[in-house]
Scaffold this motif. Structure first.
Motif, PDB file in Angstrom:
ATOM      1  N   PHE A 190       0.822  -1.210   0.000  1.00  0.00           N
ATOM      2  CA  PHE A 190       0.000   0.000   0.000  1.00  0.00           C
ATOM      3  C   PHE A 190       0.857   1.262   0.000  1.00  0.00           C
ATOM      4  CE2 PHE A 190      -3.146  -3.127   1.081  1.00  0.00           C
ATOM      5  CZ  PHE A 190      -4.278  -2.658   0.451  1.00  0.00           C
ATOM      6  N   GLY A 191       2.093   1.157   0.501  1.00  0.00           N
ATOM      7  CA  GLY A 191       3.008   2.287   0.406  1.00  0.00           C
ATOM      8  C   GLY A 191       3.378   2.565  -1.046  1.00  0.00           C
ATOM      9  N   MET A 192       3.650   1.498  -1.811  1.00  0.00           N
ATOM     10  CA  MET A 192       3.951   1.654  -3.237  1.00  0.00           C
ATOM     11  C   MET A 192       2.735   2.200  -3.987  1.00  0.00           C
ATOM     12  SD  MET A 192       6.176  -1.791  -4.109  1.00  0.00           S
ATOM     13  CE  MET A 192       6.160  -1.432  -5.866  1.00  0.00           C
ATOM     14  N   THR A 193       1.558   1.721  -3.615  1.00  0.00           N
ATOM     15  CA  THR A 193       0.333   2.220  -4.238  1.00  0.00           C
ATOM     16  C   THR A 193       0.186   3.719  -4.010  1.00  0.00           C
ATOM     17  OG1 THR A 193      -0.770   0.083  -3.935  1.00  0.00           O
ATOM     18  CG2 THR A 193      -2.179   2.002  -4.303  1.00  0.00           C
ATOM     19  N   PHE A 194       0.429   4.139  -2.761  1.00  0.00           N
ATOM     20  CA  PHE A 194       0.312   5.563  -2.423  1.00  0.00           C
ATOM     21  C   PHE A 194       1.302   6.398  -3.229  1.00  0.00           C
ATOM     22  CE2 PHE A 194       1.635   9.197   0.212  1.00  0.00           C
ATOM     23  CZ  PHE A 194       0.421   9.863   0.307  1.00  0.00           C
ATOM     24  N   LEU A 195       2.534   5.918  -3.358  1.00  0.00           N
ATOM     25  CA  LEU A 195       3.547   6.660  -4.108  1.00  0.00           C
ATOM     26  C   LEU A 195       3.177   6.780  -5.585  1.00  0.00           C
ATOM     27  CD1 LEU A 195       6.848   5.295  -2.514  1.00  0.00           C
ATOM     28  CD2 LEU A 195       5.802   7.551  -2.184  1.00  0.00           C
ATOM     29  N   LEU A 196       2.644   5.699  -6.161  1.00  0.00           N
ATOM     30  CA  LEU A 196       2.253   5.730  -7.568  1.00  0.00           C
ATOM     31  C   LEU A 196       1.072   6.678  -7.806  1.00  0.00           C
ATOM     32  CD1 LEU A 196       2.570   1.944  -8.509  1.00  0.00           C
ATOM     33  CD2 LEU A 196       3.999   3.817  -9.337  1.00  0.00           C
ATOM     34  N   ARG A 238     -10.544  17.791  -1.746  1.00  0.00           N
ATOM     35  CA  ARG A 238     -10.819  17.879  -0.306  1.00  0.00           C
ATOM     36  C   ARG A 238     -11.977  16.962   0.087  1.00  0.00           C
ATOM     37  NH1 ARG A 238      -9.432  23.325  -1.442  1.00  0.00           N
ATOM     38  NH2 ARG A 238     -11.616  23.934  -1.710  1.00  0.00           N
ATOM     39  N   ALA A 239     -12.963  16.832  -0.801  1.00  0.00           N
ATOM     40  CA  ALA A 239     -14.059  15.895  -0.544  1.00  0.00           C
ATOM     41  C   ALA A 239     -13.543  14.457  -0.489  1.00  0.00           C
ATOM     42  CB  ALA A 239     -15.133  16.032  -1.625  1.00  0.00           C
ATOM     43  N   ALA A 240     -12.594  14.129  -1.395  1.00  0.00           N
ATOM     44  CA  ALA A 240     -11.992  12.795  -1.389  1.00  0.00           C
ATOM     45  C   ALA A 240     -11.199  12.548  -0.113  1.00  0.00           C
ATOM     46  CB  ALA A 240     -11.098  12.624  -2.617  1.00  0.00           C
ATOM     47  N   LEU A 241     -10.527  13.587   0.405  1.00  0.00           N
ATOM     48  CA  LEU A 241      -9.762  13.450   1.639  1.00  0.00           C
ATOM     49  C   LEU A 241     -10.690  13.180   2.826  1.00  0.00           C
ATOM     50  CD1 LEU A 241      -7.061  13.685   3.178  1.00  0.00           C
ATOM     51  CD2 LEU A 241      -7.510  16.146   3.391  1.00  0.00           C
ATOM     52  N   ARG A 242     -11.795  13.916   2.901  1.00  0.00           N
ATOM     53  CA  ARG A 242     -12.738  13.735   4.012  1.00  0.00           C
ATOM     54  C   ARG A 242     -13.355  12.329   3.993  1.00  0.00           C
ATOM     55  NH1 ARG A 242     -13.980  19.185   2.690  1.00  0.00           N
ATOM     56  NH2 ARG A 242     -15.676  18.495   1.306  1.00  0.00           N
ATOM     57  N   ALA A 243     -13.601  11.799   2.815  1.00  0.00           N
ATOM     58  CA  ALA A 243     -14.159  10.447   2.731  1.00  0.00           C
ATOM     59  C   ALA A 243     -13.077   9.385   2.865  1.00  0.00           C
ATOM     60  CB  ALA A 243     -14.893  10.269   1.402  1.00  0.00           C
ATOM     61  N   THR A 247      -8.818   6.887  -3.713  1.00  0.00           N
ATOM     62  CA  THR A 247      -8.034   5.646  -3.636  1.00  0.00           C
ATOM     63  C   THR A 247      -6.646   5.902  -3.055  1.00  0.00           C
ATOM     64  OG1 THR A 247      -9.208   4.873  -5.608  1.00  0.00           O
ATOM     65  CG2 THR A 247      -7.238   3.660  -4.965  1.00  0.00           C
ATOM     66  N   ALA A 248      -6.034   7.032  -3.434  1.00  0.00           N
ATOM     67  CA  ALA A 248      -4.702   7.373  -2.920  1.00  0.00           C
ATOM     68  C   ALA A 248      -4.742   7.607  -1.415  1.00  0.00           C
ATOM     69  CB  ALA A 248      -4.175   8.621  -3.629  1.00  0.00           C
ATOM     70  N   VAL A 249      -5.745   8.330  -0.933  1.00  0.00           N
ATOM     71  CA  VAL A 249      -5.861   8.613   0.500  1.00  0.00           C
ATOM     72  C   VAL A 249      -6.057   7.314   1.282  1.00  0.00           C
ATOM     73  CG1 VAL A 249      -7.251   9.746   2.278  1.00  0.00           C
ATOM     74  CG2 VAL A 249      -6.730  10.953   0.136  1.00  0.00           C
ATOM     75  N   GLN A 250      -6.941   6.438   0.786  1.00  0.00           N
ATOM     76  CA  GLN A 250      -7.155   5.152   1.445  1.00  0.00           C
ATOM     77  C   GLN A 250      -5.848   4.353   1.523  1.00  0.00           C
ATOM     78  OE1 GLN A 250     -10.771   4.198  -1.155  1.00  0.00           O
ATOM     79  NE2 GLN A 250     -11.184   2.987   0.660  1.00  0.00           N
ATOM     80  N   SER A 251      -5.112   4.319   0.417  1.00  0.00           N
ATOM     81  CA  SER A 251      -3.858   3.555   0.386  1.00  0.00           C
ATOM     82  C   SER A 251      -2.848   4.121   1.371  1.00  0.00           C
ATOM     83  CB  SER A 251      -3.270   3.581  -1.030  1.00  0.00           C
ATOM     84  OG  SER A 251      -4.159   3.010  -1.957  1.00  0.00           O
ATOM     85  N   GLY A 252      -2.777   5.460   1.462  1.00  0.00           N
ATOM     86  CA  GLY A 252      -1.850   6.082   2.405  1.00  0.00           C
ATOM     87  C   GLY A 252      -2.184   5.737   3.847  1.00  0.00           C
ATOM     88  N   VAL A 253      -3.473   5.740   4.176  1.00  0.00           N
ATOM     89  CA  VAL A 253      -3.901   5.383   5.538  1.00  0.00           C
ATOM     90  C   VAL A 253      -3.528   3.944   5.856  1.00  0.00           C
ATOM     91  CG1 VAL A 253      -5.905   5.045   7.043  1.00  0.00           C
ATOM     92  CG2 VAL A 253      -5.761   7.083   5.603  1.00  0.00           C
ATOM     93  N   VAL A 254      -3.776   3.039   4.900  1.00  0.00           N
ATOM     94  CA  VAL A 254      -3.475   1.616   5.133  1.00  0.00           C
ATOM     95  C   VAL A 254      -1.968   1.393   5.250  1.00  0.00           C
ATOM     96  CG1 VAL A 254      -3.607  -0.701   4.147  1.00  0.00           C
ATOM     97  CG2 VAL A 254      -5.576   0.816   4.007  1.00  0.00           C
ATOM     98  N   PRO A 312     -11.686   8.139   6.846  1.00  0.00           N
ATOM     99  CA  PRO A 312     -12.422   7.079   7.561  1.00  0.00           C
ATOM    100  C   PRO A 312     -12.510   5.781   6.777  1.00  0.00           C
ATOM    101  CG  PRO A 312     -13.940   8.774   6.761  1.00  0.00           C
ATOM    102  CD  PRO A 312     -12.549   9.295   6.564  1.00  0.00           C
ATOM    103  N   LEU A 313     -12.638   5.865   5.448  1.00  0.00           N
ATOM    104  CA  LEU A 313     -12.709   4.643   4.649  1.00  0.00           C
ATOM    105  C   LEU A 313     -11.376   3.901   4.669  1.00  0.00           C
ATOM    106  CD1 LEU A 313     -14.779   5.840   1.550  1.00  0.00           C
ATOM    107  CD2 LEU A 313     -15.560   4.444   3.471  1.00  0.00           C
ATOM    108  N   GLY A 314     -10.266   4.639   4.696  1.00  0.00           N
ATOM    109  CA  GLY A 314      -8.958   4.009   4.826  1.00  0.00           C
ATOM    110  C   GLY A 314      -8.798   3.304   6.161  1.00  0.00           C
ATOM    111  N   ALA A 315      -9.347   3.910   7.219  1.00  0.00           N
ATOM    112  CA  ALA A 315      -9.285   3.282   8.549  1.00  0.00           C
ATOM    113  C   ALA A 315     -10.080   1.982   8.574  1.00  0.00           C
ATOM    114  CB  ALA A 315      -9.811   4.252   9.604  1.00  0.00           C
TER     115      ALA A 315
END
Length: 307
Positions: A53-59, A73-78, A190-197, A81-84
């Motif tokens: 997931f770190g590689m996913t976030f970087l890509l 910003r809407a994607a970040l707010r969603a 998708t990027a925000v979720q991957s970064g959280v994971v 919690p979805l990443g958690a």
């Protein structure tokens, strides 16, 4: 407050695109178990998840430029919690599979197909059709046949897989709830979720692994498996799932994703050389039938039968 949208309010072309994407996700996720098993022969589970997931976030890092705009910003707010929730799912699945039989894990994780109509009812105040519950149990029965012969003696690993199945149902419904009627970048989500994971896995690894992670292996097989999982089973799969949930209903999404065990069994049979019984093939057919029920235009189909 806007009324909840349903699949019927979305143009048919978008629904079919969403259905096709979900079936492709089921295909790649079905193949992911064997591929991940190859990678995990070289590296610890949590460390590998952090790498994946770190590689996913970087890509996907360029997509974070959207954060300067309302869609980002809407994607970040969603996505936070979805990443958690996704991190909790992966943690339960990772330790659950390690503590129970693979057949038990496959059967229990498929309970998300049954949980999703209930979660949609409770979290979104929208009761799915009664036939949706029926098809959910058809899919569940098919998975039981697919894994027939396993002994479901309930233990901690089984409990964790059950929790993962419930969280998967919650994940689909919360994705719909947090993204519907909102303009946002699916790629940024998708990027925000991957970064959280990825970050979460590193933190969990720091808590549970004394001495930290070993150095990364140099084996070509490890990196080929990792790239496949990153590109297809993570970037494509989560992007497609996020897109499809926004276009469709959670229960419909869950039924289509419920075909994942079938593709996993086919991959195991034709790629890994595992033998499947007649009952397993019958079970697979039932799961496919439930998935087709979710995607085919039944009103047209029934009208044709009536002629």
């Amino acid at each position: 407050m806007q009324a909840p949208t349903s699949a019927s309010a979305v143009p048919p072309k978008k629904i079919w695109i969403a259905d096709l994407l979900l079936l492709l996700v089921a295909v790649v996720w079905g193949s992911s178990y064997g591929v991940a098993k190859q990678a995990l022969a070289f590296y610890p589970v949590l460390g590998f998840l952090a790498l994946r997931f770190g590689m996913t976030f970087l890509l996907l890092l360029p997509s974070l430029r959207q954060l300067a705009q309302p869609q980002g910003r809407a994607a970040l707010r969603a996505g936070l919690p979805l990443g958690a929730i996704l991190l909790a799912i992966l943690t339960c699945e990772t330790f659950g599979v390690a503590l129970t039989k693979a057949s038990n894990a496959a059967f229990l994780i498929s309970l998300c197909v049954v949980f999703t109509p209930l979660a949609e009812w409770l979290l979104m105040a929208r009761r799915p059709a009664g036939s949706a519950f029926l098809m959910a149990f058809v899919s569940l029965f098919g998975t039981w046949l697919l894994t027939y012969g396993s002994s479901l003696t309930f233990n901690l690993g089984d409990g964790l897989m059950l929790a993962a199945a419930l969280l998967r149902a919650v994940m689909v419904c919360m994705t719909k709830r947090l993204t519907q009627n909102r303009s946002m970048s699916t790629l940024t989500l998708t990027a925000v979720q991957s970064g959280v994971v990825g970050l979460g896995c590193l933190l969990i690894t720091g808590l549970f692994m004394q001495g930290g992670l070993p150095s990364l292996p140099h084996a070509a097989g490890f990196w080929m498996a990792t790239l496949y999982l990153v590109l297809f089973c993570t970037i494509f799969a989560f992007f497609a799932q996020n897109y499809a949930v926004r276009q469709s209903d959670p229960t419909r999404v869950s039924l289509l994703m419920g075909s994942e065990p079938v593709f996993g069994a086919l991959f195991a049979a034709f790629w890994l050389g595992e033998q499947l019984s007649v009952l397993a093939w019958v079970g697979g057919a039932l799961i496919v039938a439930a998935s087709l029920w979710a995607s085919l235009p039944r009103s047209i189909f029934i009208a044709r039968l009536a002629k």
